[in-house]
Design a protein around this motif. Sequence first.
Motif, PDB file in Angstrom:
ATOM      1  N   ALA A   1       0.831  -1.206   0.000  1.00  0.00           N
ATOM      2  CA  ALA A   1       0.000   0.000   0.000  1.00  0.00           C
ATOM      3  C   ALA A   1       0.869   1.262   0.000  1.00  0.00           C
ATOM      4  N   ASN A   2       1.969   1.214   0.767  1.00  0.00           N
ATOM      5  CA  ASN A   2       2.858   2.368   0.852  1.00  0.00           C
ATOM      6  C   ASN A   2       3.521   2.664  -0.491  1.00  0.00           C
ATOM      7  N   THR A   3       3.984   1.643  -1.183  1.00  0.00           N
ATOM      8  CA  THR A   3       4.617   1.847  -2.488  1.00  0.00           C
ATOM      9  C   THR A   3       3.624   2.422  -3.488  1.00  0.00           C
ATOM     10  N   ALA A   4       2.397   1.892  -3.492  1.00  0.00           N
ATOM     11  CA  ALA A   4       1.378   2.391  -4.422  1.00  0.00           C
ATOM     12  C   ALA A   4       1.038   3.857  -4.130  1.00  0.00           C
ATOM     13  N   ALA A   5       0.911   4.186  -2.839  1.00  0.00           N
ATOM     14  CA  ALA A   5       0.568   5.568  -2.476  1.00  0.00           C
ATOM     15  C   ALA A   5       1.705   6.531  -2.812  1.00  0.00           C
ATOM     16  N   ASN A   6       2.935   6.146  -2.493  1.00  0.00           N
ATOM     17  CA  ASN A   6       4.075   7.013  -2.812  1.00  0.00           C
ATOM     18  C   ASN A   6       4.278   7.153  -4.314  1.00  0.00           C
ATOM     19  N   ARG A   7       4.017   6.099  -5.032  1.00  0.00           N
ATOM     20  CA  ARG A   7       4.157   6.151  -6.494  1.00  0.00           C
ATOM     21  C   ARG A   7       3.247   7.218  -7.097  1.00  0.00           C
ATOM     22  N   ARG A   8       2.031   7.297  -6.615  1.00  0.00           N
ATOM     23  CA  ARG A   8       1.052   8.230  -7.193  1.00  0.00           C
ATOM     24  C   ARG A   8       1.110   9.606  -6.541  1.00  0.00           C
ATOM     25  N   LEU A   9       1.145   9.650  -5.207  1.00  0.00           N
ATOM     26  CA  LEU A   9       0.986  10.918  -4.513  1.00  0.00           C
ATOM     27  C   LEU A   9       2.297  11.661  -4.290  1.00  0.00           C
ATOM     28  N   THR A  10       3.359  10.945  -3.979  1.00  0.00           N
ATOM     29  CA  THR A  10       4.627  11.603  -3.651  1.00  0.00           C
ATOM     30  C   THR A  10       5.470  11.894  -4.879  1.00  0.00           C
ATOM     31  N   PHE A  11       5.594  10.899  -5.770  1.00  0.00           N
ATOM     32  CA  PHE A  11       6.486  11.044  -6.911  1.00  0.00           C
ATOM     33  C   PHE A  11       5.746  11.275  -8.220  1.00  0.00           C
ATOM     34  N   GLY A  12       4.413  11.336  -8.175  1.00  0.00           N
ATOM     35  CA  GLY A  12       3.629  11.736  -9.332  1.00  0.00           C
ATOM     36  C   GLY A  12       3.689  10.803 -10.520  1.00  0.00           C
ATOM     37  N   VAL A  13       3.866   9.492 -10.277  1.00  0.00           N
ATOM     38  CA  VAL A  13       3.907   8.530 -11.376  1.00  0.00           C
ATOM     39  C   VAL A  13       2.493   8.043 -11.644  1.00  0.00           C
ATOM     40  N   ARG A  14       2.025   8.233 -12.876  1.00  0.00           N
ATOM     41  CA  ARG A  14       0.654   7.846 -13.220  1.00  0.00           C
ATOM     42  C   ARG A  14       0.665   6.720 -14.250  1.00  0.00           C
ATOM     43  N   GLY A  15      -0.469   6.051 -14.377  1.00  0.00           N
ATOM     44  CA  GLY A  15      -0.586   4.966 -15.336  1.00  0.00           C
ATOM     45  C   GLY A  15      -0.037   3.659 -14.784  1.00  0.00           C
ATOM     46  N   ARG A  16      -0.222   2.596 -15.561  1.00  0.00           N
ATOM     47  CA  ARG A  16       0.199   1.262 -15.116  1.00  0.00           C
ATOM     48  C   ARG A  16       1.614   0.917 -15.546  1.00  0.00           C
ATOM     49  N   GLY A  17       2.209   1.727 -16.394  1.00  0.00           N
ATOM     50  CA  GLY A  17       3.554   1.448 -16.877  1.00  0.00           C
ATOM     51  C   GLY A  17       4.567   1.424 -15.743  1.00  0.00           C
ATOM     52  N   GLY A  18       5.299   0.300 -15.625  1.00  0.00           N
ATOM     53  CA  GLY A  18       6.321   0.175 -14.597  1.00  0.00           C
ATOM     54  C   GLY A  18       5.796  -0.131 -13.218  1.00  0.00           C
ATOM     55  N   ALA A  19       4.484  -0.344 -13.061  1.00  0.00           N
ATOM     56  CA  ALA A  19       3.916  -0.566 -11.733  1.00  0.00           C
ATOM     57  C   ALA A  19       4.447  -1.847 -11.100  1.00  0.00           C
ATOM     58  N   VAL A  20       4.557  -2.919 -11.917  1.00  0.00           N
ATOM     59  CA  VAL A  20       5.050  -4.192 -11.376  1.00  0.00           C
ATOM     60  C   VAL A  20       6.504  -4.042 -10.930  1.00  0.00           C
ATOM     61  N   ARG A  21       7.306  -3.392 -11.759  1.00  0.00           N
ATOM     62  CA  ARG A  21       8.707  -3.190 -11.386  1.00  0.00           C
ATOM     63  C   ARG A  21       8.823  -2.343 -10.120  1.00  0.00           C
ATOM     64  N   HIS A  22       7.996  -1.313 -10.015  1.00  0.00           N
ATOM     65  CA  HIS A  22       8.027  -0.463  -8.816  1.00  0.00           C
ATOM     66  C   HIS A  22       7.669  -1.268  -7.565  1.00  0.00           C
ATOM     67  N   GLN A  23       6.663  -2.151  -7.679  1.00  0.00           N
ATOM     68  CA  GLN A  23       6.273  -2.962  -6.521  1.00  0.00           C
ATOM     69  C   GLN A  23       7.379  -3.958  -6.161  1.00  0.00           C
ATOM     70  N   ALA A  24       8.057  -4.501  -7.184  1.00  0.00           N
ATOM     71  CA  ALA A  24       9.158  -5.436  -6.905  1.00  0.00           C
ATOM     72  C   ALA A  24      10.297  -4.711  -6.183  1.00  0.00           C
ATOM     73  N   GLN A  25      10.627  -3.514  -6.661  1.00  0.00           N
ATOM     74  CA  GLN A  25      11.663  -2.748  -5.983  1.00  0.00           C
ATOM     75  C   GLN A  25      11.201  -2.340  -4.590  1.00  0.00           C
ATOM     76  N   GLY A  26       9.904  -2.053  -4.470  1.00  0.00           N
ATOM     77  CA  GLY A  26       9.368  -1.705  -3.156  1.00  0.00           C
ATOM     78  C   GLY A  26       9.490  -2.849  -2.174  1.00  0.00           C
ATOM     79  N   LEU A  27       9.349  -4.080  -2.688  1.00  0.00           N
ATOM     80  CA  LEU A  27       9.498  -5.250  -1.814  1.00  0.00           C
ATOM     81  C   LEU A  27      10.933  -5.421  -1.333  1.00  0.00           C
ATOM     82  N   VAL A  28      11.879  -5.022  -2.173  1.00  0.00           N
ATOM     83  CA  VAL A  28      13.272  -5.052  -1.727  1.00  0.00           C
ATOM     84  C   VAL A  28      13.470  -4.070  -0.582  1.00  0.00           C
ATOM     85  N   VAL A  29      12.876  -2.893  -0.759  1.00  0.00           N
ATOM     86  CA  VAL A  29      12.939  -1.906   0.320  1.00  0.00           C
ATOM     87  C   VAL A  29      12.219  -2.447   1.552  1.00  0.00           C
TER      88      VAL A  29
END
Length: 470
Positions: free
Chosen positions: A330-358
């Motif tokens: 939930a935190n990665t999804a919220a930061n992706r949209r609200l904090t860093f302004g990334v929109r759309g589904r492009g790269g969402a899976v990669r972002h979640q995978a990197q978020g899991l590393v974090v």
Amino acid sequence: MRTDSSPGTLPAREHLPAAPAGTPVLDVVIPVYNEEKDLQPCVRRLHEHLDRTFPYAFRITIADNASTDTTPQVARQLATQIPEVTTFRLEQKGRGRALRAVWSASDAPVLAYMDVDLSTDLNALLPLVAPLISGHSDLAIGSRLTRSSRVVRGPKRELISRAYNLILRGSLQARFSDAQCGFKAIRRDVAQILLPLVEDTGWFFDTEMLVLAERAGLRIHEVPVDWVDDPDSTVHIVKTATDDLKGVWRVGRALATGSLPLDRLARPFGDDPRDRDIEDVPKGLARQLVGFCVVGALSTLFYLLLYSGFRVFTGSQTANALALLVSAVANTAANRRLTFGVRGRGGAVRHQAQGLVVFGIGLALTSGSLAALNAATSEPAHSTELAVLVAANLAATVLRFLLFRAWVFPDRREDDPARAASPSYDPVRAPSPSYDTTPFRAGEVADSWGNATVQLLPVRPHDTDARDSR
């Protein structure tokens, strides 16, 4: 409230381009209604002041609001005797209507107006219009309510004026200090796009124009003035106050519903440091920190609630892992949209995978903290567990933000690949984009001044006959 959008976009604010000799740089409008007594001394005094102190060609326009006395005859007589004076007759009353008509038809790049009683000291006129000529500001107003202003008037008018401005600040979030002072100026290119959005034709015209300009991000310059009240003023205070309050309600409702196309009025700045890309200065860091802290606070609360729920059914380590996993997604999804302004589904899976590393790093920190707590005491209290987890999460949060910013959501600019690959390409010195300056008809959007930054040459009004250019 008008919702029709004005065509065109304001160009970057720059120094006014040079004009042919004799072309008025400033057009001062004096709205009048039945002012046969004060009109002539006012115009002659204003003309004498401009002729003596103003370094460019000027024009004085008398806007007659359907006067029923001899004001029209006095105005025509002045226009005949003084080359820089012209008159404009309207068959309907309304100061806003008069200003709209004259400003829309004027060819001067700077437009101003003042009350016929000349309550404002004329020494403030050049400081009023200078920021508009230089390109520093879009509008300029005289203010009687700044600390350095010197004002002589009765307590009744003082109370009404300050109360009105408090209403504007509280209801419309206005930041300018004095909306009602009859001493204002505006660049013509701004007026031609802003005026079609202003609905009022009376005394609220000034306020509505300023509020819309401020909401659109235009720059308003304030000049402290010396002002002496006119005891013979014909303004009806009660009616004017009632109309103003109705206008505040109308404009506030339009702003709240988003029915005004203010985005069409926004102006790009000529050299705004906020528009520059400077090395080693993170872009949007303050905004991202605020967004990350808000998301982090909500995520921490969500995590603690999940941990408390899972702890009922399982051990502390398992409850911590499950709670941290769910809250991390939930935190990665919220930061992706609200904090860093990334929109759309492009790269969402990669972002979640990197978020899991974090998440794994955070899990190691929090699990290690719990392990250390269990080693220190065999049966720690639930409150102690929560306190240790909060401290561990704070440390993990700092590291999470740094990893998110530098690795998960880096600032990848969408520049032209060909230009970016060029060895000579420098984003800091890259040319600014051009803006549409297509001319439009007067009354809609008049022809705008070009983008050339040329120093205005001082022209004395008496060097040429200004009436020839009209």
